[in-house]
Design a protein around this motif. Structure first.
Motif, PDB file in Angstrom:
ATOM      1  N   TYR A 139      23.735  12.343  34.101  1.00 56.12           N
ATOM      2  CA  TYR A 139      24.358  11.928  32.847  1.00 56.12           C
ATOM      3  C   TYR A 139      23.313  11.258  31.981  1.00 56.12           C
ATOM      4  O   TYR A 139      22.389  10.625  32.470  1.00 56.12           O
ATOM      5  CB  TYR A 139      25.505  10.944  33.113  1.00 56.12           C
ATOM      6  CG  TYR A 139      26.698  11.590  33.751  1.00 56.12           C
ATOM      7  CD1 TYR A 139      27.716  12.130  32.970  1.00 56.12           C
ATOM      8  CD2 TYR A 139      26.801  11.695  35.131  1.00 56.12           C
ATOM      9  CE1 TYR A 139      28.809  12.739  33.555  1.00 56.12           C
ATOM     10  CE2 TYR A 139      27.890  12.301  35.725  1.00 56.12           C
ATOM     11  CZ  TYR A 139      28.890  12.826  34.930  1.00 56.12           C
ATOM     12  OH  TYR A 139      29.979  13.430  35.506  1.00 56.12           O
ATOM     13  N   PRO A 188      25.376  10.142  39.227  1.00 55.83           N
ATOM     14  CA  PRO A 188      26.505   9.274  39.562  1.00 55.83           C
ATOM     15  C   PRO A 188      26.170   8.333  40.730  1.00 55.83           C
ATOM     16  O   PRO A 188      26.604   7.179  40.739  1.00 55.83           O
ATOM     17  CB  PRO A 188      27.610  10.257  39.942  1.00 55.83           C
ATOM     18  CG  PRO A 188      27.280  11.490  39.179  1.00 55.83           C
ATOM     19  CD  PRO A 188      25.775  11.551  39.172  1.00 55.83           C
ATOM     20  N   LYS A 223      26.840  15.391  30.282  1.00 56.09           N
ATOM     21  CA  LYS A 223      26.574  15.718  31.673  1.00 56.09           C
ATOM     22  C   LYS A 223      25.634  16.917  31.705  1.00 56.09           C
ATOM     23  O   LYS A 223      25.816  17.876  30.960  1.00 56.09           O
ATOM     24  CB  LYS A 223      27.900  16.066  32.359  1.00 56.09           C
ATOM     25  CG  LYS A 223      27.814  16.461  33.795  1.00 56.09           C
ATOM     26  CD  LYS A 223      29.229  16.750  34.293  1.00 56.09           C
ATOM     27  CE  LYS A 223      29.248  17.218  35.722  1.00 56.09           C
ATOM     28  NZ  LYS A 223      30.629  17.455  36.180  1.00 56.09           N
ATOM     29  N   ASN A 225      34.159  10.342  32.561  1.00 57.75           N
ATOM     30  CA  ASN A 225      34.955  11.346  31.835  1.00 57.75           C
ATOM     31  C   ASN A 225      35.424  10.827  30.483  1.00 57.75           C
ATOM     32  O   ASN A 225      35.411  11.555  29.488  1.00 57.75           O
ATOM     33  CB  ASN A 225      36.141  11.806  32.682  1.00 57.75           C
ATOM     34  CG  ASN A 225      35.707  12.679  33.833  1.00 57.75           C
ATOM     35  OD1 ASN A 225      34.665  13.343  33.787  1.00 57.75           O
ATOM     36  ND2 ASN A 225      36.488  12.682  34.898  1.00 57.75           N
ATOM     37  N   HIS A 284      33.930   7.923  37.960  1.00 61.71           N
ATOM     38  CA  HIS A 284      34.165   9.224  37.333  1.00 61.71           C
ATOM     39  C   HIS A 284      35.220   9.154  36.235  1.00 61.71           C
ATOM     40  O   HIS A 284      35.138   9.880  35.242  1.00 61.71           O
ATOM     41  CB  HIS A 284      34.480  10.286  38.391  1.00 61.71           C
ATOM     42  CG  HIS A 284      33.244  10.704  39.132  1.00 61.71           C
ATOM     43  ND1 HIS A 284      32.324  11.588  38.603  1.00 61.71           N
ATOM     44  CD2 HIS A 284      32.759  10.320  40.319  1.00 61.71           C
ATOM     45  CE1 HIS A 284      31.326  11.739  39.451  1.00 61.71           C
ATOM     46  NE2 HIS A 284      31.564  10.981  40.505  1.00 61.71           N
ATOM     47  N   ASP A 319      33.849   5.412  43.555  1.00 61.85           N
ATOM     48  CA  ASP A 319      33.526   6.713  42.986  1.00 61.85           C
ATOM     49  C   ASP A 319      34.576   7.208  41.991  1.00 61.85           C
ATOM     50  O   ASP A 319      34.240   7.700  40.916  1.00 61.85           O
ATOM     51  CB  ASP A 319      33.350   7.724  44.121  1.00 61.85           C
ATOM     52  CG  ASP A 319      32.710   9.012  43.656  1.00 61.85           C
ATOM     53  OD1 ASP A 319      31.653   8.942  43.002  1.00 61.85           O
ATOM     54  OD2 ASP A 319      33.285  10.079  43.945  1.00 61.85           O
ATOM     55  N   SER A 320      35.851   7.061  42.324  1.00 54.74           N
ATOM     56  CA  SER A 320      36.892   7.566  41.422  1.00 54.74           C
ATOM     57  C   SER A 320      36.930   6.770  40.113  1.00 54.74           C
ATOM     58  O   SER A 320      37.144   7.338  39.045  1.00 54.74           O
ATOM     59  CB  SER A 320      38.263   7.553  42.094  1.00 54.74           C
ATOM     60  OG  SER A 320      38.636   6.234  42.426  1.00 54.74           O
TER      61      SER A 320
END
Length: 135
Positions: free
Chosen positions: A102, A58, A87, A77, A73, A69-70
């Motif tokens: 990943y 990441p 992952k 996801n 992710h 970052d959020s």
């Protein structure tokens, strides 16, 4: 851009559900969810980079995508949920302290190579075929 007017050829199914074999691994809806997921610019770029780099952390993705970052992710996801990436977690951290990686799945590679990338490559063919400056 022109349109292509065709009818369903003899032998082709009239119902899109019938395009899949009877014992298909995935449903038509699942394939369409994959297509919709890769249709987002950020998710396309994630799959593209993973497909061409084997696997990335990441942190590595964050540095090339320049997103928070959020958000990263969230997109990771979403791509995992539809099966385009996977992952891998190491049991021990590497020298940089990283242990989550990943990579694109086979479906991610195929959808990229025979979907979006193919269309983008064909764009070069179209512009060369219709370039009037060469005459």
């Amino acid at each position: 851009m022109g349109t292509k007017h065709t009818r369903i050829a003899d032998g082709d199914p009239t119902d899109p559900d019938d395009l899949l074999p009877e014992q298909s691994v995935l449903s038509l809806e699942e394939y369409l969810e994959m297509q919709a997921a890769i249709g987002n610019r950020t998710r396309f770029e994630i799959v593209y980079r993973l497909s061409h780099a084997d696997e990335l952390t990441p942190t590595e993705l964050d540095s090339v995508l320049e997103i928070d970052d959020s958000t990263l992710h969230y997109h990771l996801n979403k791509l995992r949920d539809v099966g385009l990436i996977e992952k891998r977690v190491r049991t021990e951290r590497d020298s940089d302290g990283l242990y989550t990686y990943y990579r694109a799945t086979i479906l991610g590679d195929v959808l990229l190579e025979h979907g979006v990338e193919e269309l983008l490559r064909r764009e070069w063919d179209f512009s060369e075929a219709y370039d009037s400056s060469e005459t």
